[in-house]
Write an enzyme that holds these catalytic residues in place. Structure first.
Site, mmCIF file in Angstrom:
data_model
loop_
_atom_site.group_PDB
_atom_site.id
_atom_site.type_symbol
_atom_site.label_atom_id
_atom_site.label_comp_id
_atom_site.label_asym_id
_atom_site.label_seq_id
_atom_site.Cartn_x
_atom_site.Cartn_y
_atom_site.Cartn_z
ATOM 1 N N HIS A 348 0.800 -1.214 0.001
ATOM 2 C CA HIS A 348 0.123 0.052 -0.043
ATOM 3 C C HIS A 348 0.942 1.083 0.045
ATOM 4 O O HIS A 348 1.884 1.245 0.564
ATOM 5 C CB HIS A 348 -0.997 -0.365 1.212
ATOM 6 C CG HIS A 348 -1.769 1.224 1.508
ATOM 7 N ND1 HIS A 348 -2.810 1.543 0.552
ATOM 8 C CD2 HIS A 348 -1.719 1.983 2.546
ATOM 9 C CE1 HIS A 348 -3.362 2.760 1.176
ATOM 10 N NE2 HIS A 348 -2.673 3.065 2.071
ATOM 11 N N ASN A 349 0.519 2.336 -0.689
ATOM 12 C CA ASN A 349 1.413 3.570 -0.876
ATOM 13 C C ASN A 349 2.726 3.342 -1.170
ATOM 14 O O ASN A 349 3.714 3.738 -0.427
ATOM 15 C CB ASN A 349 0.996 4.141 0.411
ATOM 16 C CG ASN A 349 -0.356 5.052 0.633
ATOM 17 O OD1 ASN A 349 -0.974 4.818 -0.281
ATOM 18 N ND2 ASN A 349 -0.555 5.529 1.732
ATOM 19 N N GLU A 378 1.191 -0.230 -5.428
ATOM 20 C CA GLU A 378 0.182 0.966 -5.911
ATOM 21 C C GLU A 378 0.883 2.123 -6.405
ATOM 22 O O GLU A 378 1.853 2.393 -5.862
ATOM 23 C CB GLU A 378 -0.540 1.073 -4.399
ATOM 24 C CG GLU A 378 -1.696 2.115 -4.481
ATOM 25 C CD GLU A 378 -2.363 2.621 -3.298
ATOM 26 O OE1 GLU A 378 -3.544 2.960 -3.261
ATOM 27 O OE2 GLU A 378 -1.768 2.623 -2.228
ATOM 28 N N ASP A 380 -0.321 6.061 -6.854
ATOM 29 C CA ASP A 380 -1.308 7.392 -6.639
ATOM 30 C C ASP A 380 -1.100 8.353 -7.704
ATOM 31 O O ASP A 380 0.162 8.844 -7.532
ATOM 32 C CB ASP A 380 -1.047 7.691 -5.263
ATOM 33 C CG ASP A 380 -1.815 6.709 -4.188
ATOM 34 O OD1 ASP A 380 -2.135 5.842 -4.597
ATOM 35 O OD2 ASP A 380 -1.868 7.181 -2.997
ATOM 36 N N HIS A 393 1.427 11.316 -2.202
ATOM 37 C CA HIS A 393 0.148 11.074 -1.539
ATOM 38 C C HIS A 393 -0.654 12.332 -1.447
ATOM 39 O O HIS A 393 -0.284 13.292 -0.704
ATOM 40 C CB HIS A 393 0.588 10.647 -0.025
ATOM 41 C CG HIS A 393 -0.537 9.954 0.823
ATOM 42 N ND1 HIS A 393 -1.224 8.663 0.272
ATOM 43 C CD2 HIS A 393 -1.256 10.352 1.948
ATOM 44 C CE1 HIS A 393 -1.961 8.291 1.165
ATOM 45 N NE2 HIS A 393 -2.189 9.395 2.252
#
Length: 785
Positions: A348-349, A378, A380, A393
C-alpha cells in the site's frame, strides 16, 4: 540400533579404534602467535577463513578509499570508507563523531550493490560524476541508500567487486563458520593492545561484548583452567580452549550421547534412528550416510561413515536442521491455478519511504518492495506539470516522483526476485490528457511485459494462472464502458473504492479535481484486462454469471465487517475473484493492520505499508517466506472451493496440538553496544496467528543477564482448529520490570512449513535482516488426528 561395541568388533584388529581418532572435537584455527612478528593481525584471520586475504579488491578495501557521499545537488562530501578486518563490516568517517556502532555498516545488511547511476539519488544528483565512477549500496530495511562516487572508475569497480565477493562468501558460510567468524571478531576487539594474548581483564571485556555477565569467580576459574603456561595470559591453544569451553552446547551433547553410545560417535544407523525420532520424511540409511558426508568435519570419521559431535552440531545448525522445511524454500506449489486461488504479496502507498503525511516518495521504495517479493504495488497518480503525471500522497507534504520513473523501476526490477506476474494498482486522480500519457508510458516502457489483451477468451470463466502470466505486468484500474454510475458518468477508481464518507482512504479532493477524476481515458481503460476495479455490491453473484476479472478494493474496516457478518459468503466470493484490502486513511503514521484476518477469509491482495516494520510485516514476510519467496502462496483448499463451507469465525473443533519446548538461545545480539555492562535478560514468546479461535501467545520466564547461552527448558502448548492458516511467530525480548520489553529478534513461518523435532530458529531483526549467529534451539511436536 547397532551398538558401538558391534561396530568396533567388526573392524580389522590392526586398525586403531576410529572413535579414538575422531571423538575429540575438531580444533578451531589458532590465532597468530608472537612468532608471526606482528605481520599477521588477529582480525585478518576472519578474512583468511573466507579465503579472501589475497584478493586484490578486498586488500584495497582494507586500506580504505576516500569516496564522495552524494545527498543532493550541492551536498557532495568526501569521506573515508574502510573494510574492517572481520570482513563483515565497513567503517566510515562521519562529520560529527558519534558512538562507535554508528560508524559502521554490516555486509549482511546490504540488499544490493549497483554500478553507475542506477539509483534515484544518483540519477538526480550525480550528474557531475561519470557513471563509471559511481556506485550505490542499497540496504535492507529502512536505511537510506548510500550513493558514492570514487576518484577513478577502477576504484569504484574495486568496491563493487569486493562487496559482491564478501556478500557471496557470507551467504555461502555455514552457521558454524559464522559463529567462528563472529567470536573471533569479538576476540580481536577485546584484545586491547593487539598482542594476540588475552589478560583476564580482556577476557571479561570479551564476555560483556558477547552478551554474558559471568560471575567473576567462575570466569576467573575458567580463565586459570585454560592458562596452562601460568603467566596470567591466554595465547594460542589456550585461547582456543577457552573459546571451546565458552561455546559448549551441553543440551546438544546430551542429545548426541543419547544416540551415540559409549564411543561418542554416531554410526549411520544411529543417525538414522535420530532422524526417525525427529519425524524426518524420507529418513533412510542412505540419507543418514549423505548427511555424514555433507556435515562431518573429520575426514577419518567420514571414511568410516561416522559423525562426531562437531558434525552433529554442523548438521543441526544448517538449513536442514532449521525449523523451516527446506523443500518449501523453492517454488513447490501448483502455479497453474487461477490467480484468485493465491495469496499475493501486496503493498500500500508503495512510493512512500516514511509516513503518509510528510515522508519522501521514491522509486527506491518500489525496488525495495520487489526485493521483498511484493507482486502488487500501488501508484497514486495525480496531474503533474508539463503534461507529465506524478505520484505522491495527494494533499499532503509527501514529495512527488514522475509516473514514468516508477514504470521504469517496474521494468528494471519487478522480476529480479520472482518471475510471477506483477499487478499495478492505479489510484487515478488525473484528467483524460494525462491518463493518456500514463497509458503511453505503460506501453512504451514496459513493451511486451504489459498484458494488453486477454490470453484466451475476452470473457474468461476464471483468471489465468501465475504460470501463464510469468514475466507479465497487469494493470488494475477502471474499465470502460462497464464502469458507469446511475446517471451515466464514468467513475474514478477512488469513487468506486470508497464505501462511505467515513471510510475514505484519502481526504476529499477539490471540485475541479473530482470532476477530472470522474472521467476515464479509453487509452488507459484498454490496458485493464484482468483486474477491473469494481465496487463490491453483493456477496451473492449469480451462479451462471462468473465475473472473475472484477477486483474490489475494501478498507480494513469494511473487510472486517464482511468477515464478521458474512464470513462464509466472503470466502466463496474470494474463491472466484480478487479482493484488495487497504489500511484506513486514519493511519497517519503509515501503521499497519493485521493481515491475518483478511487471509483467513481468502482475500488475496492484503496491502500493507512495507516501509513500516512491526509484527504485521513480520506476518507478511512469514506468509510469503515459502514457495521460493515468489510472492504467490496457494491458499488452503477450504478457501479455493466455490461451494466451501468454511467460516473463519466458526472453524470447528481443535484438530491439531502444537507443543514447543524452548530449550536454549545462542549469541543473542547486544541491544546497547555502547554500554558494556548492559546485558539482556531474554525471554521467548511464541505467538499463533490464525483464525480468531486459534490466536494465542505464551512465553517463557526470563533469564537474568545472559544473552550468550540462556537456558529455559519450558514447554508451550497450543490447540489449533485451522492449522492450514496458522502462522507461528517466535519472538525474543529483553525483559524489563518497569517498562515495555525491548525487541531482540523474531522469526515467523507457516505452521505447515514447520518441521518437527530438535530445530534451530535463525532470528531476524526488526527490519528482517539476519541476526546470525543468533539462534533459538527448540523441540517441536505436532499431533494431528
Amino acid at each position: 540400533m547397532l551398538c558401538g561395541r558391534w561396530r568396533r568388533c567388526r573392524r580389522p584388529p590392526e586398525e586403531p579404534p576410529v572413535a579414538a581418532q575422531v571423538a575429540a572435537p575438531v580444533a578451531l584455527p589458532s590465532p597468530p602467535t608472537p612468532s608471526d612478528g606482528g605481520t599477521k593481525r588477529p582480525g585478518l584471520r576472519a578474512l583468511k577463513k573466507m579465503g579472501l586475504t589475497e584478493d586484490e579488491d578486498v586488500r584495497a578495501m582494507l586500506l580504505g578509499s576516500r569516496l564522495r557521499k552524494i545527498r543532493s545537488r550541492t551536498w557532495h562530501k568526501e569521506r573515508l570508507y574502510r573494510l574492517q578486518e572481520d570482513g563483515l563490516s565497513v567503517w566510515f568517517q562521519r562529520r560529527i563523531p558519534r558512538a562507535p556502532s554508528q560508524h559502521i555498516f554490516f555486509v549482511q545488511h546490504i540488499e544490493a550493490v549497483r554500478e553507475g547511476h542506477q539509483s534515484e539519488g544518483l540519477r538526480r544528483f550525480g550528474g557531475a560524476f561519470a557513471p563509471a565512477c559511481c556506485l550505490t549500496i542499497a540496504f535492507k530495511g529502512r536505511r537510506k541508500n548510500l550513493d558514492l562516487a570514487a576518484p577513478t572508475a577502477e576504484e569504484a569497480q574495486r568496491w563493487v567487486r569486493g562487496l559482491t565477493k564478501l556478500r557471496a562468501r557470507l551467504d555461502a558460510m555455514s552457521q558454524r563458520e559464522r559463529l567462528d567468524h563472529w567470536i573471533h571478531s569479538y576476540l580481536h576487539r577485546a584484545d586491547s593492545n593487539q598482542d594476540s594474548k588475552m589478560s583476564f581483564k580482556e577476557i571479561k571485556s570479551l564476555l560483556r561484548m558477547v552478551n554474558v555477565d559471568m560471575n567473576d569467580m567462575y570466569a576467573y576459574l575458567l580463565f586459570k583452567e585454560c592458562d596452562h603456561s601460568n603467566n596470567d595470559r591466554l595465547e594460542g591453544a589456550e585461547i582456543e580452549e577457552f573459546l571451546r569451553r565458552l561455546l559448549k552446547r551441553p543440551e546438544l551433547e546430551e542429545i548426541f550421547h543419547q544416540y551415540s553410545g559409549e564411543d561418542r560417535v554416531l554410526s549411520a544407523p544411529e543417525l538414522l534412528e535420530f532422524l526417525e525420532d525427529q519425524g524426518e520424511e524420507g529418513a533412510t540409511l542412505a540419507r543418514a550416510q549423505q548427511l555424514i558426508q555433507t556435515y562431518e568435519l573429520n575426514e577419518t570419521a567420514k571414511q568410516h561413515e561416522l559423525m562426531t559431535l562437531d558434525g552433529f552440531m554442523m548438521y543441526l545448525l544448517s538449513p536442514e536442521g532449521a525449523a523451516l522445511d527446506t523443500t518449501h524454500t523453492c517454488v513447490f506449489q501448483d502455479m497453474n491455478q487461477p490467480l484468485a486461488h493465491y495469496f499475493i504479496s501486496s503493498s500500500h502507498n508503495t512510493y512512500l519511504t516514511d509516513s503518509q503525511i510528510g515522508g519522501p516518495s521514491s522509486t527506491e521504495a518500489y525496488i525495495r518492495a520487489f526485493a521483498q517479493g511484493c507482486r502488487c504495488v500501488e501508484l497514486d497518480c495525480w496531474e503533474g506539470p508539463g503534461g507529465e503525471p506524478i505520484i505522491y500522497h495527494g494533499h499532503t507534504l509527501t514529495s512527488k516522483i514522475l509516473f514514468r520513473d516508477v514504470v521504469q523501476a517496474v521494468r528494471d526490477h519487478a522480476f529480479t526476485l520472482s518471475p510471477y506476474p506483477v499487478i499495478l494498482s492505479l489510484e487515478n486522480h488525473c484528467g483524460l490528457e494525462q491518463q493518456a500519457a500514463m497509458a503511453r508510458h505503460l506501453r512504451t516502457i514496459l513493451g511486451d511485459m504489459l498484458v494488453t489483451q486477454a490470453l484466451d477468451s475476452p470473457n474468461p470463466e476464471e483468471l489465468p494462472s501465475p504460470e501463464q502470466l510469468k514475466g507479465r505486468v497487469l494493470v488494475k484500474g477502471k474499465k470502460l464502458p462497464a464502469a458507469r454510475s446511475e446517471d451515466g458518468r464514468a467513475l474514478s477508481d477512488r469513487e468506486e473504492e470508497e464505501d462511505d464518507d467515513e471510510e475514505e482512504e484519502e481526504e476529499a479532493e477539490t471540485t475541479a479535481q473530482r470532476r477530472l477524476a470522474k472521467q476515464i481515458s479509453p487509452e488507459l481503460s484498454a490496458l485493464v484486462v484482468y483486474c477491473h476495479a469494481t465496487r463490491l455490491r453483493t456477496l451473492h453473484p449469480a451462479p451462471d454469471a462468473p465475473q472473475p476479472c472484477q477486483v474490489s478494493s475494501l478498507s480494513e474496516r469494511k473487510a472486517k465487517k464482511l468477515i464478521r457478518e458474512a464470513g462464509n459468503s466472503f470466502v466463496r466470493h474470494n474463491a472466484r475473484q480478487l479482493t484488495r484490502v487497504y489500511p484506513l486513511g486514519l493511519r497517519m503514521n503509515s501503521a499497519n493492520y493485521s493481515p491475518q484476518e483478511m487471509w483467513n477469509s481468502g482475500c488475496q491482495l492484503v496491502a500493507l505499508n512495507f516501509q513500516t516494520p512491526g509484527y504485521e510485516m513480520d506476518l507478511n514476510a512469514g506468509r510469503f517466506l515459502v514457495n521460493g519467496q515468489c510472492g504467490y502462496v496457494l491458499k488452503p483448499a477450504c478457501l479455493r472451493q466455490p461451494d466451501s463451507t468454511f467460516d473463519p469465525e466458526d472453524p470447528g473443533p481443535p484438530r491439531t496440538t502444537l507443543s514447543i519446548q524452548v530449550l536454549t538461545a545462542q549469541q543473542l545480539p547486544k541491544l546497547n553496544a555502547e554500554k558494556p555492562h548492559s546485558i539482556v535478560d531474554p525471554l521467548v514468546r511464541v505467538e499463533i496467528h490464525g483464525v480468531p479461535a486459534d490466536c494465542a501467545r505464551q512465553e517463557t520466564d526470563y533469564v537474568l543477564n545472559n544473552g550468550f547461552n540462556p537456558h529455559w527448558g519450558q514447554t508451550l502448548q497450543f490447540q489449533l482448529r485451522a492449522p492450514e492458516l496458522a502462522l507461528v511467530r517466535f519472538v525474543v525480548e529483553d525483559y524489563d520490570a518497569t517498562s515495555p520489553n525491548d525487541f531482540v529478534g523474531q522469526f515467523t513461518l507457516p505452521l505447515s512449513s514447520l518441521k518437527q523435532g530438535y530445530r534451530h530458529i535463525h532470528l531476524l531483526s526488526k527490519d528482517g535482516a539476519s541476526l546470525s549467529p543468533a539462534t533459538l534451539f527448540i523441540q517441536i511436536r505436532i499431533q494431528r488426528p
